[in-house]
Write an enzyme that holds these catalytic residues in place. Structure first.
Site, PDB file in Angstrom:
ATOM      1  N   SER A 277       0.851  -1.190   0.000  1.00 23.16           N
ATOM      2  CA  SER A 277       0.000   0.000   0.000  1.00 23.16           C
ATOM      3  C   SER A 277       0.885   1.236   0.000  1.00 23.16           C
ATOM      4  CB  SER A 277      -0.884  -0.018   1.251  1.00 23.16           C
ATOM      5  OG  SER A 277      -1.248   1.304   1.604  1.00 23.16           O
ATOM      6  N   LYS A 283       0.821  -3.324   4.829  1.00 23.90           N
ATOM      7  CA  LYS A 283      -0.059  -4.052   3.925  1.00 23.90           C
ATOM      8  C   LYS A 283       0.667  -4.944   2.927  1.00 23.90           C
ATOM      9  CE  LYS A 283      -4.033  -3.770   3.440  1.00 23.90           C
ATOM     10  NZ  LYS A 283      -4.943  -2.702   3.014  1.00 23.90           N
TER      11      LYS A 283
END
Ligand code: ARG
Length: 459
Positions: A277, A283
């Site tokens: 991300s 992420k």
């Protein structure tokens, strides 16, 4: 630039109108098929004495040169010449002179374009079948490595009964086997020659359709010239087979997305098939699986698009049919890309065996075992179901699982319970004992894997 069909016209369309009608921006994908079809056509024309051998060899020579240029990406096409067929014919005439104009004897763009599409799909379907096999092999590898990996099996996305992870993967192997069969069976209808049907009615020239069909490796010819130029069933079949395949890939995508979440943690996708991300440093997103799930929509769209294009068309050719191509190309690209990604994703993923197995021990997916236990001792299954249901409720209230109950508690629920129930409650036992044909029992899985391997070896 003079139009190849310009004779009848006293003025030409404006450029933006030409652009709207042209298909060259996308049908140049068919460049090699178009040349191949022309070579066969011209060979047939000379064999039938419609043009001389000298003319045929001049034309073929020009076509071979074009083929080479196409391979090196040296051809540039013009919107003015509308489509790939007229662009190539114009190049040909530039190369070999007016004799190039004989190529189109006893042929129309209508049978020509249909021929190109048949040749194109025949090739692509073969590639897709091979890519399906690649993905099947990847599934088989992981299945063979995970026979004893236990996981909860689900219905309603609620834990149902323990299964082997291998069994779950093999379910997709068999789905793909059906997909492959569908594509393989469709070849019979793809591999038919429309060439020689002319614009719609056949031709006055003494052509030999069987010869051009044979030269192109087609198994037969369309029986009816109207049908030959207006049939797009073979593309519809391809799109529907692809839609079903993509639906399978989309379901597996969904599972991969779930399994790689923190909530499941059953698998880790390899870094090479995941993305991060731009804002949240922690992420790792299963983008490729999500994208395949998403791209399934466009393949369905391609199918619905073509069905809708065709539904009201009177025989024979209508310009609407030019709309058959982009969806087909798009589906070919989507399906081949998705299959390649999946084979890689499956091969490189990490299976968190402990996490999966832990899940099978922290749930009630062994409740059926208990009911089966009682009913195999003669208690009617309905009654056994009720008794076990109450035991589950006891556990829920106490905040424990079935295997945590004492033997006294079991016996109190029913006197037929004995201490072997703890063995029965073990998820590994539950899996092992599901030895019915096609079940998750380890023996059954080994049989299935062997069958699958034999099947793949036969190819
Ligand atoms: N570009 C056309 C197509 O893709 C080729 C056939 C044109 N035939 C015609 N009669 N205008 O459908």
């Amino acid at each position: 630039m003079k139009k190849l069909w310009g004779g009848r016209f006293s003025k030409s369309a404006e450029e933006w109108v030409d652009e709207f009608g042209a298909s060259i921006s996308f049908d140049q994908e068919l460049v090699l098929e178009d040349i191949e079809g022309s070579i066969a056509h011209v060979t047939m024309l000379s064999k039938c004495g419609i043009i001389s051998e000298a003319e045929a060899s001049q034309i073929k020579n020009g076509l071979e040169q074009l083929k080479e240029k196409a391979a090196y990406d040296e051809l540039s096409f013009s919107v003015k010449l509308e489509d790939i067929h007229m662009n190539l014919e114009s190049y040909l005439t530039e190369l070999v002179g007016p004799v190039g104009g004989k190529l189109h004897t006893a042929r129309s763009r209508n049978d020509q374009v249909a021929t190109d599409m048949h040749l194109y799909l025949r090739k692509q379907v073969q590639i897709i079948i091979e890519l399906i096999e690649e993905m099947q092999l990847a599934l088989l590898e992981q299945a063979a490595a995970n026979i004893e990996t236990l996981m909860p099996g689900y219905t309603h996305l609620q834990r149902a009964q323990p299964i082997s992870f291998s069994h779950h993967l093999m379910a997709y192997f068999w789905m793909l086997e059906r997909d492959k069969e569908r594509f393989a069976e469709s070849v019979k209808r793809i591999n038919v020659s429309p060439l020689g049907a002319g614009a719609l009615a056949g031709t006055t020239f003494p052509i030999d359709r069987h010869l051009s069909a044979e030269l192109l490796g087609f198994e037969g010819i369309y029986e009816n010239s109207l049908d030959a130029v207006s049939d797009r069933d073979f593309i519809l079949e391809f799109l529907s087979g692809s839609s079903i395949l993509m639906m399978h890939l989309s379901r597996l995508s969904e599972e991969f997305i779930l399994w790689s979440s923190q909530e499941f943690k059953f698998i880790d996708l390899d870094d090479s098939f995941a993305t991060g991300s731009s804002i949240m440093p922690q992420k790792k997103n299963p983008d490729m699986a999500e994208l395949i799930r998403g791209k399934t929509g466009r393949v369905y769209g391609d199918l619905m698009g073509l069905l809708t294009v065709l539904k009201g068309l009177p025989l024979a050719y209508n310009k609407d049919m030019q709309e058959d191509k982009e969806g087909m190309f798009d589906t070919v690209k989507t399906v081949t890309g998705s299959l390649k990604i999946f084979a890689g994703m499956i091969r490189t993923m990490t299976v968190n065996k402990n996490q999966m197995e832990k899940a099978t021990k922290t749930d009630f997916s062994n409740a059926t075992e208990l009911a089966d236990y009682l009913s195999s001792k003669g208690i009617p299954f309905r009654e056994a179901h009720e008794i076990v249901g109450k035991l589950v409720l006891t556990c829920v209230n106490k905040g424990c699982y079935l295997a945590d109950l004492s033997l006294e508690e079991f016996v109190e629920a029913h006197p037929l319970f004995e201490k072997d129930i703890y063995e029965v409650l073990d998820p590994a036992t539950a899996v092992k004992r599901r030895d019915s044909a096609g079940g998750t029992g380890f023996e059954q899985i080994m049989i299935a894997i062997k069958k699958a391997k034999d099947l793949m070896a036969k190819k």
